[in-house]
Design an enzyme around this catalytic site. Structure first.
Site, PDB file in Angstrom:
ATOM      1  N   ARG A   1      69.297  98.055   2.311  1.00  0.00           N
ATOM      2  CA  ARG A   1      70.634  97.088   2.052  1.00  0.00           C
ATOM      3  C   ARG A   1      70.100  95.656   2.274  1.00  0.00           C
ATOM      4  NH1 ARG A   1      75.577  99.499   2.287  1.00  0.00           N
ATOM      5  NH2 ARG A   1      75.323 101.692   1.705  1.00  0.00           N
TER       6      ARG A   1
ATOM      7  N   HIS B   1      70.861 101.482   7.308  1.00  0.00           N
ATOM      8  CA  HIS B   1      71.197 100.417   7.917  1.00  0.00           C
ATOM      9  C   HIS B   1      70.376 100.508   9.402  1.00  0.00           C
ATOM     10  CE1 HIS B   1      75.379  98.778   6.118  1.00  0.00           C
ATOM     11  NE2 HIS B   1      74.395  98.204   5.827  1.00  0.00           N
TER      12      HIS B   1
ATOM     13  N   CYS C   1      79.396  99.990  13.568  1.00  0.00           N
ATOM     14  CA  CYS C   1      79.808  99.186  12.106  1.00  0.00           C
ATOM     15  C   CYS C   1      81.207  99.139  12.333  1.00  0.00           C
ATOM     16  CB  CYS C   1      79.239  99.890  10.855  1.00  0.00           C
ATOM     17  SG  CYS C   1      78.984 101.633  11.055  1.00  0.00           S
TER      18      CYS C   1
ATOM     19  N   ASP D   1      85.910  99.669   2.020  1.00  0.00           N
ATOM     20  CA  ASP D   1      85.100  99.801   3.090  1.00  0.00           C
ATOM     21  C   ASP D   1      84.908  98.406   4.066  1.00  0.00           C
ATOM     22  OD1 ASP D   1      83.277 102.155   3.138  1.00  0.00           O
ATOM     23  OD2 ASP D   1      82.200 101.200   1.309  1.00  0.00           O
TER      24      ASP D   1
ATOM     25  N   ARG E   1      81.292  96.036  -2.463  1.00  0.00           N
ATOM     26  CA  ARG E   1      81.588  95.426  -1.081  1.00  0.00           C
ATOM     27  C   ARG E   1      81.425  94.007  -1.069  1.00  0.00           C
ATOM     28  NH1 ARG E   1      79.808  98.374   4.296  1.00  0.00           N
ATOM     29  NH2 ARG E   1      81.195  96.932   4.746  1.00  0.00           N
TER      30      ARG E   1
END
Ligand SMILES: NC(=O)NCCC[C@H](N)C(=O)O
Length: 290
Positions: free
Chosen positions: A159, A188, A284, A78, A108
Site C-alpha cells: 500500500r 499493512h 487500524c 472502509d 478509499r
C-alpha cells in the site's frame, strides 16, 4: 534511512493520549482490495459491528484515554479504519502536525479529506505528500512510531511506496526503519508488527524479509513472536497497547495472549470479527494523536 543508531540516543516523545475513532454507521465490505475481504462482500452485520466498535470505544475510555469520534460517511465503507488516512506526529520541540495519506485504493481516496478537516480543526499543521513525489502512503497502516522515541517504522510493498518515507523523514528530522512486507495477507505493517513499549514488540516473522527481522530484533530488546494462526486468522499483531501495560487484541489468540502475560502485559480481548471480514482489527480502528 539508516538503521545505524541506538534507540537511547533518539529524542524522547511522549505517548499520545488522545484516540480518534470513526463511527461504523457506514462500515460494510463492498469491494475486495485485500485477500481477507474476498468472500465477505455483503456479509457484515451492522448491529454486531456497532456492538464490537462500542466495546472498543468503552475500553479506551475505561483506560483513561480521551476518545474523539468522527462520523462515518455514506459510501466510504472502509473509513472506520481510521489509522490509514494520516500520520499524526509530535516533534521533539513539541510541534503537532499530521501527514495526510495518498491512499493506494481508488475506493478509499475520498476518505482523506475528512481527516484533513478534523486535524485542521484541532490546530495541527496539516501537510500532504509533495505533489512531485510518486507513490502511495497509507498513514499509520504502514507508518508506526516507536513508543516513546522520535523514530518511525515504515512498512512498504503493498500500500505504501518506500520512497515516500525519505521525503518527510528528511523534512521532519526523524529516522525511518523501512521494512519490506512479503505476504499479501499482511498488506499493512500494522498487521504484522505491534510495538508495545520502548523495548518490546509483538510481531509475526513470516511477513518480513530476513533483513527486516534483523532490524526489528536489533532495535527492540525483546520480541514476542505471534504464531501463524493467531497472526493470519485472528490478526493478533494488529493489537494496540495505549499505555505499555494493556494490549487490546482480537479475542481468541490464546498462544499470543499467554506470551504477552509471560512478558508482564495484560491482554484485553475484544471481538472484532465483523471488521476482520474487511482485513482489519483493533490497531487500524483507531488513530492515536497528541
Ligand atoms: N490494516 C489496517 O491498517 N487497516 C485495515 C484496512 C482494511 C480495508 N478494507 C483495506 O483493505 O484498506
Amino acid at each position: 534511512m539508516s538503521a545505524d543508531f541506538s534507540i537511547d540516543a533518539l529524542p524522547p516523545i511522549p505517548r499520545p493520549g488522545r484516540v480518534l475513532l470513526t463511527s461504523p454507521d457506514h462500515f460494510r465490505v463492498e469491494y475486495v482490495i485485500n485477500p481477507h475481504m474476498a468472500g465477505n462482500v455483503g456479509d457484515v452485520d451492522p448491529s454486531i459491528a456497532r456492538r464490537q466498535w462500542d466495546a472498543l470505544k468503552d475500553t479506551y475510555e475505561r483506560l483513561g484515554m480521551e476518545v474523539n469520534v468522527l462520523a462515518g460517511i455514506p459510501d466510504l465503507p472502509d473509513m472506520v479504519f481510521c489509522a490509514n488516512q494520516s500520520l499524526p506526529y509530535q516533534t521533539p520541540g513539541g510541534e503537532l502536525g499530521v501527514v495526510l495519506s495518498r491512499m493506494h485504493a481508488a475506493q478509499r481516496k475520498p476518505e482523506v479529506e475528512h481527516y484533513e478537516r478534523f486535524f485542521g480543526s484541532v490546530g495541527y499543521e496539516v501537510q500532504g505528500l509533495d505533489p512531485d513525489l510518486p507513490g502511495d502512503f497509507e498513514g499509520m497502516g504502514d507508518a508506526i512510531w516507536h513508543p516513546g522515541r522520535y523514530l518511525l517504522w515504515g512498512g512498504y510493498g503493498y500500500r505504501t511506496d518506500r520512497q515516500v518515507y525519505e521525503r518527510f523523514a528528511e523534512k521532519l528530522g526523524f529516522p525511518v526503519i523501512a521494512l519490506e512486507l512479503t505476504d499479501p495477507d499482511f498488506y499493512h505493517l500494522d498487521t504484522c508488527l505491534c510495538p508495545i513499549d520502548e523495548e518490546t514488540a509483538l510481531y509475526y516473522p513470516g511477513a518480513f524479509t530476513d533483513e527486516g527481522i534483523a532490524a526489528i530484533k536489533a532495535h527492540f530488546r525483546r520480541t514476542i513472536e505471534a504464531p501463524e494462526d493467531d497472526a493470519r486468522e485472528r490478526f493478533a499483531c494488529n493489537a494496540h497497547s495505549p499505555d505499555g501495560e494493556h494490549v487490546l487484541i482480537q479475542a481468541g489468540s490464546a498462544t499470543t495472549n499467554d506470551l504477552l502475560r509471560a512478558g508482564g502485559y495484560e491482554p484485553v480481548e475484544l471481538d472484532t470479527s465483523e471488521f476482520l471480514k474487511s482485513g482489519g482489527s483493533v490497531f487500524c480502528m483507531k488513530l492515536m494523536y497528541w
